[in-house]
Scaffold this active site. Structure first.
Site, PDB file in Angstrom:
ATOM      1  N   GLY A  32       0.836  -1.239   0.144  1.00  9.78           N
ATOM      2  CA  GLY A  32      -0.001  -0.030   0.134  1.00  9.78           C
ATOM      3  C   GLY A  32       0.857   1.403   0.193  1.00  9.78           C
ATOM      4  N   TYR A  33       0.270   2.377   0.431  1.00  6.32           N
ATOM      5  CA  TYR A  33       0.759   3.685   0.076  1.00  6.32           C
ATOM      6  C   TYR A  33       1.172   3.815  -1.174  1.00  6.32           C
ATOM      7  CZ  TYR A  33       1.857   8.232   2.422  1.00  6.32           C
ATOM      8  OH  TYR A  33       1.625   9.376   2.710  1.00  6.32           O
ATOM      9  N   LEU A  34       0.520   3.487  -2.065  1.00  7.17           N
ATOM     10  CA  LEU A  34       0.782   3.515  -3.660  1.00  7.17           C
ATOM     11  C   LEU A  34       1.395   4.755  -4.092  1.00  7.17           C
ATOM     12  CD1 LEU A  34      -2.428   1.309  -4.791  1.00  7.17           C
ATOM     13  CD2 LEU A  34      -0.021   0.259  -3.797  1.00  7.17           C
ATOM     14  N   GLY A  46       5.367   3.706  -8.925  1.00  6.82           N
ATOM     15  CA  GLY A  46       6.081   2.648  -9.180  1.00  6.82           C
ATOM     16  C   GLY A  46       5.023   1.374  -9.212  1.00  6.82           C
ATOM     17  N   HIS A  47       4.192   1.346  -8.260  1.00  8.80           N
ATOM     18  CA  HIS A  47       3.267   0.540  -8.096  1.00  8.80           C
ATOM     19  C   HIS A  47       2.266   0.618  -9.465  1.00  8.80           C
ATOM     20  CE1 HIS A  47       3.927   1.288  -3.577  1.00  8.80           C
ATOM     21  NE2 HIS A  47       4.188  -0.070  -3.660  1.00  8.80           N
ATOM     22  N   GLN A  71      14.112  -9.680  -3.829  1.00 10.37           N
ATOM     23  CA  GLN A  71      12.769 -10.512  -3.602  1.00 10.37           C
ATOM     24  C   GLN A  71      12.094 -11.080  -5.010  1.00 10.37           C
ATOM     25  OE1 GLN A  71       9.564  -8.221  -1.536  1.00 10.37           O
ATOM     26  NE2 GLN A  71       8.853  -7.538  -3.535  1.00 10.37           N
ATOM     27  N   VAL A 102      10.753   2.495 -11.261  1.00 10.60           N
ATOM     28  CA  VAL A 102      10.129   3.923 -11.443  1.00 10.60           C
ATOM     29  C   VAL A 102      11.264   4.777 -10.538  1.00 10.60           C
ATOM     30  CG1 VAL A 102       8.363   5.456 -11.807  1.00 10.60           C
ATOM     31  CG2 VAL A 102       8.200   2.993 -12.333  1.00 10.60           C
TER      32      VAL A 102
HETATM   33  P1  AMP Z   1       5.801  -2.665  -1.668  1.00  8.19           P
HETATM   34  O1  AMP Z   1       4.517  -2.027  -1.618  1.00  8.19           O
HETATM   35  O2  AMP Z   1       7.117  -1.834  -1.499  1.00  8.19           O
HETATM   36  O3  AMP Z   1       6.056  -3.960  -0.968  1.00  8.19           O
HETATM   37  O4  AMP Z   1       6.098  -2.858  -3.243  1.00  8.19           O
HETATM   38  C1  AMP Z   1       4.995  -3.503  -3.979  1.00  8.19           C
HETATM   39  C2  AMP Z   1       5.614  -3.901  -5.208  1.00  8.19           C
HETATM   40  O5  AMP Z   1       5.862  -2.713  -6.011  1.00  8.19           O
HETATM   41  C3  AMP Z   1       6.916  -4.659  -5.120  1.00  8.19           C
HETATM   42  O6  AMP Z   1       6.838  -5.758  -6.347  1.00  8.19           O
HETATM   43  C4  AMP Z   1       7.991  -3.683  -5.478  1.00  8.19           C
HETATM   44  O7  AMP Z   1       9.198  -4.184  -6.042  1.00  8.19           O
HETATM   45  C5  AMP Z   1       7.338  -2.714  -6.411  1.00  8.19           C
HETATM   46  N1  AMP Z   1       7.820  -1.535  -6.580  1.00  8.19           N
HETATM   47  C6  AMP Z   1       8.231  -0.730  -5.409  1.00  8.19           C
HETATM   48  N2  AMP Z   1       8.756   0.683  -5.809  1.00  8.19           N
HETATM   49  C7  AMP Z   1       8.786   0.352  -7.172  1.00  8.19           C
HETATM   50  C8  AMP Z   1       9.499   1.501  -8.030  1.00  8.19           C
HETATM   51  N3  AMP Z   1       9.925   2.369  -7.636  1.00  8.19           N
HETATM   52  N4  AMP Z   1       9.368   1.108  -9.417  1.00  8.19           N
HETATM   53  C9  AMP Z   1       8.869  -0.254  -9.700  1.00  8.19           C
HETATM   54  N5  AMP Z   1       8.412  -1.143  -8.888  1.00  8.19           N
HETATM   55  C10 AMP Z   1       8.099  -0.883  -7.425  1.00  8.19           C
END
Ligand code: AMP
Length: 295
Positions: A33-35, A38-39, A155, A178
């Site tokens: 969350g806190y999208l 990148g998400h 991961q 991103v």
């Molecule tokens: P998180 O919410 O941080 O667990 O991220 C959820 C998904 O979004 C994971 O697969 C992350 O690798 C991906 N993610 C987080 N930040 C970015 C970013 N800047 N660019 C691309 N994917 C991202």
């Protein structure tokens, strides 16, 4: 352009199952969350390749260490519904901790090999938590494809290993990182930093680019490649370095790097009390095969 929609909010496995009946090709984007943008990129990719797009929002306690930021991890479900909808999500799955780990829950997934160094040694138990929750989400949603960011490179490798080892019938798709204009990789944890802190944290991506530049000049010695990055980090007193390393697809360091699309430079550091990670391919122009399916 994807037409904005308001995703249906579902919180239980039963609701999820009902919502996914006749869902066609399903794409899953697991998040905490806190999208951010990148998400959104992951969700847009899923939208382009699926009939039904599920975004999960679950701050998974099992992947946080006892002294980590679980209690202060940023949360804003209303905003998440907006970002997910604008990027094309149909469903937002937001289970409570008691739904994912009810009383009596007793199973843990441990992936060996690629999960052990780097984040695995700095954050004991972290990848067990990640593997466990991702396998549960894959089981709950049963997607054709699941989308993960290259931002969390190790991961992605752990999830790929698990899916292959356990014959999970889902394709894992990696999506490029991103970044802000400064080079800083977007992360929900960037919200812990002030605007000045965010500018200064861009030093991490500059260090990665310096290693990339040294490789493109023909440097193959890992110690010298690392040094090119360390020289950049030395200019920023706020950096408390955990690791800066060049690894192959198996997450292992070698004395000399191979000209391989899976060779990657990874960094983890604490700045202003916030732990940040980032990575880049050493040779960005080599065709990707990324361990290799799905990217
Ligand atoms: P998180 O919410 O941080 O667990 O991220 C959820 C998904 O979004 C994971 O697969 C992350 O690798 C991906 N993610 C987080 N930040 C970015 C970013 N800047 N660019 C691309 N994917 C991202």
């Amino acid at each position: 352009m994807t037409a904005p929609r308001t995703p249906s909010l579902v919180t239980t496995p039963e609701e999820l199952r009902a919502a996914l009946a006749d869902g066609g090709r399903v794409g899953l984007v697991p998040t905490m969350g806190y999208l951010h943008e990148g998400h959104a990129r992951l969700i847009e990719r899923a939208r382009a390749e699926s009939d039904t797009v599920v975004v999960s929002v679950f701050v998974n306690p099992r992947q946080f260490g006892p002294r980590e930021d679980l209690s202060r991890y940023p949360r804003d479900l209303t905003r998440d519904l907006g970002v997910a909808g604008a990027a094309g999500a149909d469903l937002l799955f937001h289970p409570g901790v008691e739904v994912m780990y009810p009383p009596g829950y007793a199973t843990n997934v441990t992936v060996g090999g690629v999960s052990e160094p780097l984040e695995g040694s700095s954050r004991p138990g972290h990848f067990d938590g990640v593997a466990t929750v991702v396998l549960k989400l894959l089981g709950l949603v049963g997607p054709d494809r699941a989308y993960f960011g290259e931002k969390d490179w190790q991961q992605l490798a752990v999830v790929r290993r698990m899916v292959r080892d356990l014959n999970v019938p889902a394709q894992i798709v990696g999506v490029p990182t991103v970044r802000e204009a400064s080079g800083l990789a977007l992360s929900s944890r960037n919200s812990y930093l002030t605007p000045e802190g965010q500018e200064r944290a861009a030093v991490l991506s500059r260090a990665l680019r310096a290693v990339q530049a040294a490789a493109s000049r023909g440097e193959r010695d890992t110690a010298r490649l690392r040094q090119a990055g360390l020289d950049v980090l030395a200019g920023e007193p706020e950096v408390s370095l955990d690791y800066l390393t060049v690894v192959g697809g198996d997450m292992a360091e070698r004395e000399r790097v191979e000209n391989d699309p899976m060779t990657r430079v990874l960094v983890a550091a604490r700045m202003f009390g916030v732990r940040l990670i980032d990575n880049l391919p050493l040779w960005p122009d080599l065709p990707r095969q990324a361990g290799g399916e799905g990217t």
